[in-house]
Write a protein that holds these residues in place. Structure first.
Motif, PDB file in Angstrom:
ATOM      1  N   ASP A 247       8.265  -8.894  13.692  1.00 11.74           N
ATOM      2  CA  ASP A 247       8.411 -10.047  12.804  1.00 11.74           C
ATOM      3  C   ASP A 247       7.621  -9.859  11.520  1.00 11.74           C
ATOM      4  OD1 ASP A 247       9.978 -11.257  14.736  1.00 11.74           O
ATOM      5  OD2 ASP A 247       8.262 -12.262  15.665  1.00 11.74           O
ATOM      6  N   ALA A 248       6.498  -9.166  11.597  1.00  7.81           N
ATOM      7  CA  ALA A 248       5.639  -8.967  10.435  1.00  7.81           C
ATOM      8  C   ALA A 248       6.162  -7.879   9.502  1.00  7.81           C
ATOM      9  CB  ALA A 248       4.223  -8.618  10.892  1.00  7.81           C
ATOM     10  N   ALA A 249       6.909  -6.923  10.035  1.00 13.36           N
ATOM     11  CA  ALA A 249       7.407  -5.811   9.225  1.00 13.36           C
ATOM     12  C   ALA A 249       8.888  -5.559   9.501  1.00 13.36           C
ATOM     13  CB  ALA A 249       6.586  -4.568   9.512  1.00 13.36           C
ATOM     14  N   PRO A 250       9.756  -6.478   9.090  1.00  5.92           N
ATOM     15  CA  PRO A 250      11.182  -6.319   9.420  1.00  5.92           C
ATOM     16  C   PRO A 250      11.845  -5.134   8.717  1.00  5.92           C
ATOM     17  CG  PRO A 250      10.864  -8.186   7.956  1.00  5.92           C
ATOM     18  CD  PRO A 250       9.501  -7.698   8.355  1.00  5.92           C
ATOM     19  N   LEU A 251      11.426  -4.833   7.507  1.00  3.14           N
ATOM     20  CA  LEU A 251      12.035  -3.718   6.777  1.00  3.14           C
ATOM     21  C   LEU A 251      11.709  -2.383   7.445  1.00  3.14           C
ATOM     22  CD1 LEU A 251      13.741  -3.081   4.282  1.00  3.14           C
ATOM     23  CD2 LEU A 251      11.619  -2.787   3.020  1.00  3.14           C
ATOM     24  N   GLU A 252      10.463  -2.223   7.855  1.00  6.38           N
ATOM     25  CA  GLU A 252      10.067  -0.983   8.527  1.00  6.38           C
ATOM     26  C   GLU A 252      10.799  -0.835   9.868  1.00  6.38           C
ATOM     27  OE1 GLU A 252       7.964  -2.978   6.969  1.00  6.38           O
ATOM     28  OE2 GLU A 252       7.001  -1.678   5.506  1.00  6.38           O
TER      29      GLU A 252
ATOM     30  N   GLU B 232       6.744   5.677  10.490  1.00  8.37           N
ATOM     31  CA  GLU B 232       7.226   4.323  10.197  1.00  8.37           C
ATOM     32  C   GLU B 232       6.605   3.306  11.158  1.00  8.37           C
ATOM     33  OE1 GLU B 232       9.167   3.097   7.798  1.00  8.37           O
ATOM     34  OE2 GLU B 232       9.649   5.007   6.859  1.00  8.37           O
ATOM     35  N   MET B 233       6.398   3.714  12.402  1.00 14.61           N
ATOM     36  CA  MET B 233       5.762   2.812  13.362  1.00 14.61           C
ATOM     37  C   MET B 233       4.322   2.503  12.940  1.00 14.61           C
ATOM     38  SD  MET B 233       7.308   4.309  16.936  1.00 14.61           S
ATOM     39  CE  MET B 233       6.270   3.333  17.982  1.00 14.61           C
ATOM     40  N   LYS B 234       3.615   3.523  12.453  1.00 16.21           N
ATOM     41  CA  LYS B 234       2.246   3.304  11.973  1.00 16.21           C
ATOM     42  C   LYS B 234       2.252   2.379  10.762  1.00 16.21           C
ATOM     43  CE  LYS B 234       0.324   7.668  13.585  1.00 16.21           C
ATOM     44  NZ  LYS B 234      -0.210   8.978  13.185  1.00 16.21           N
ATOM     45  N   ILE B 235       3.213   2.586   9.863  1.00 15.97           N
ATOM     46  CA  ILE B 235       3.318   1.738   8.683  1.00 15.97           C
ATOM     47  C   ILE B 235       3.602   0.297   9.092  1.00 15.97           C
ATOM     48  CG2 ILE B 235       4.740   1.251   6.648  1.00 15.97           C
ATOM     49  CD1 ILE B 235       5.036   4.309   6.324  1.00 15.97           C
ATOM     50  N   ALA B 236       4.494   0.114  10.063  1.00 13.05           N
ATOM     51  CA  ALA B 236       4.817  -1.237  10.532  1.00 13.05           C
ATOM     52  C   ALA B 236       3.581  -1.904  11.138  1.00 13.05           C
ATOM     53  CB  ALA B 236       5.951  -1.177  11.556  1.00 13.05           C
ATOM     54  N   GLN B 237       2.806  -1.156  11.898  1.00 10.08           N
ATOM     55  CA  GLN B 237       1.587  -1.718  12.494  1.00 10.08           C
ATOM     56  C   GLN B 237       0.582  -2.097  11.410  1.00 10.08           C
ATOM     57  OE1 GLN B 237       1.098  -2.538  15.748  1.00 10.08           O
ATOM     58  NE2 GLN B 237      -0.728  -3.521  14.954  1.00 10.08           N
ATOM     59  N   LEU B 238       0.444  -1.226  10.419  1.00 18.15           N
ATOM     60  CA  LEU B 238      -0.468  -1.530   9.317  1.00 18.15           C
ATOM     61  C   LEU B 238       0.010  -2.746   8.528  1.00 18.15           C
ATOM     62  CD1 LEU B 238      -1.292   2.075   8.059  1.00 18.15           C
ATOM     63  CD2 LEU B 238      -2.816   0.502   9.258  1.00 18.15           C
ATOM     64  N   ARG B 239       1.317  -2.872   8.339  1.00 15.84           N
ATOM     65  CA  ARG B 239       1.868  -4.039   7.650  1.00 15.84           C
ATOM     66  C   ARG B 239       1.548  -5.310   8.432  1.00 15.84           C
ATOM     67  NH1 ARG B 239       3.888  -4.467   2.846  1.00 15.84           N
ATOM     68  NH2 ARG B 239       5.091  -2.594   3.189  1.00 15.84           N
ATOM     69  N   ALA B 240       1.675  -5.249   9.745  1.00 14.13           N
ATOM     70  CA  ALA B 240       1.347  -6.413  10.576  1.00 14.13           C
ATOM     71  C   ALA B 240      -0.137  -6.754  10.464  1.00 14.13           C
ATOM     72  CB  ALA B 240       1.729  -6.141  12.027  1.00 14.13           C
ATOM     73  N   ASP B 241      -0.978  -5.737  10.442  1.00 15.68           N
ATOM     74  CA  ASP B 241      -2.421  -5.975  10.286  1.00 15.68           C
ATOM     75  C   ASP B 241      -2.735  -6.614   8.942  1.00 15.68           C
ATOM     76  OD1 ASP B 241      -2.719  -4.802  12.764  1.00 15.68           O
ATOM     77  OD2 ASP B 241      -3.435  -2.873  11.990  1.00 15.68           O
ATOM     78  N   VAL B 242      -2.081  -6.135   7.881  1.00 17.25           N
ATOM     79  CA  VAL B 242      -2.290  -6.704   6.546  1.00 17.25           C
ATOM     80  C   VAL B 242      -1.834  -8.161   6.512  1.00 17.25           C
ATOM     81  CG1 VAL B 242      -1.473  -6.592   4.147  1.00 17.25           C
ATOM     82  CG2 VAL B 242      -2.248  -4.530   5.289  1.00 17.25           C
ATOM     83  N   ASN B 243      -0.697  -8.437   7.124  1.00 17.10           N
ATOM     84  CA  ASN B 243      -0.205  -9.817   7.161  1.00 17.10           C
ATOM     85  C   ASN B 243      -1.163 -10.728   7.922  1.00 17.10           C
ATOM     86  OD1 ASN B 243       1.993  -9.089   5.669  1.00 17.10           O
ATOM     87  ND2 ASN B 243       3.428  -9.070   7.379  1.00 17.10           N
ATOM     88  N   ALA B 244      -1.719 -10.242   9.004  1.00 15.57           N
ATOM     89  CA  ALA B 244      -2.686 -11.046   9.768  1.00 15.57           C
ATOM     90  C   ALA B 244      -3.948 -11.295   8.946  1.00 15.57           C
ATOM     91  CB  ALA B 244      -3.028 -10.341  11.078  1.00 15.57           C
ATOM     92  N   LEU B 245      -4.410 -10.280   8.238  1.00 17.99           N
ATOM     93  CA  LEU B 245      -5.598 -10.455   7.393  1.00 17.99           C
ATOM     94  C   LEU B 245      -5.317 -11.411   6.228  1.00 17.99           C
ATOM     95  CD1 LEU B 245      -6.968  -6.809   7.325  1.00 17.99           C
ATOM     96  CD2 LEU B 245      -7.984  -8.780   8.470  1.00 17.99           C
ATOM     97  N   ASN B 246      -4.109 -11.347   5.663  1.00 20.71           N
ATOM     98  CA  ASN B 246      -3.741 -12.284   4.599  1.00 20.71           C
ATOM     99  C   ASN B 246      -3.700 -13.715   5.114  1.00 20.71           C
ATOM    100  OD1 ASN B 246      -3.565 -10.636   2.363  1.00 20.71           O
ATOM    101  ND2 ASN B 246      -1.419 -10.110   2.712  1.00 20.71           N
ATOM    102  N   ALA B 247      -3.172 -13.897   6.309  1.00 22.96           N
ATOM    103  CA  ALA B 247      -3.140 -15.239   6.893  1.00 22.96           C
ATOM    104  C   ALA B 247      -4.558 -15.764   7.121  1.00 22.96           C
ATOM    105  CB  ALA B 247      -2.360 -15.217   8.206  1.00 22.96           C
ATOM    106  N   GLU B 248      -5.433 -14.886   7.588  1.00 20.26           N
ATOM    107  CA  GLU B 248      -6.836 -15.272   7.789  1.00 20.26           C
ATOM    108  C   GLU B 248      -7.502 -15.626   6.458  1.00 20.26           C
ATOM    109  OE1 GLU B 248     -10.935 -13.292   9.569  1.00 20.26           O
ATOM    110  OE2 GLU B 248      -8.991 -12.406  10.095  1.00 20.26           O
TER     111      GLU B 248
END
Length: 146
Positions: free
Chosen positions: A69-74, A107-123
């Motif tokens: 959900d956090a990285a749909p493009l990846e 791409e999986m690593k990028i998707a995980q990093l994107r999810a981490d960035v989104n979580a940090l932005n929400a925080e």
């Protein structure tokens, strides 16, 4: 007039030594290191038949996780490359399959990093809202003091 033969002109101990070998340990060490490097880089990576199925399971786990959900493009890129990797596996193109597998893992690593960035932005947004609410409360308290 006597002709002096080549054997008599060259000393016996130097005539036996080949030109390419030197007594320098640096050159010998360099040659050995270069040979070792060339042989290790020239080795092909072993093909693991189970690696593709492990990768497929990891991709399915990623798709089922909140990361999708956090990285749909990846995730879309991962799905497309997974289809190409399956096709390469069916056609027994191991090199292409290996390249696609590496790209999928990246791409999986990028998707995980994107999810981490989104979580940090929400925080971060949550902290900003808390600061804004605190500032409003502080202004209200200052107004009551006057």
């Amino acid at each position: 007039m006597k002709s002096i033969s080549l054997d008599k002109q060259v000393k016996a101990d130097t005539a036996l030594n080949p030109v390419f070998f030197t007594k320098s340990p640096k050159i010998t060490l360099f040659s050995v290191c270069l040979l070792l490097l060339m042989t290790t880089l020239g080795q092909a990576a072993r093909y693991d038949k189970e690696a593709f199925f492990k990768l497929e399971a990891e991709v399915q786990a990623l798709i089922a996780s909140p990361t999708a959900d956090a990285a749909p493009l990846e995730v879309k890129f991962i799905k497309e490359k997974m289809v190409l990797a399956k096709k390469a596996k069916a056609e027994k193109k191991k090199k292409l399959e290996g390249q696609l597998s590496e790209q999928i893992r990246a791409e999986m690593k990028i998707a995980q990093l994107r999810a981490d960035v989104n979580a940090l932005n929400a925080e971060l947004l949550n902290k900003r809202e808390q600061i804004s609410a605190s500032e409003v409360y502080l202004l209200d308290l200052k107004g009551q003091l006057k």
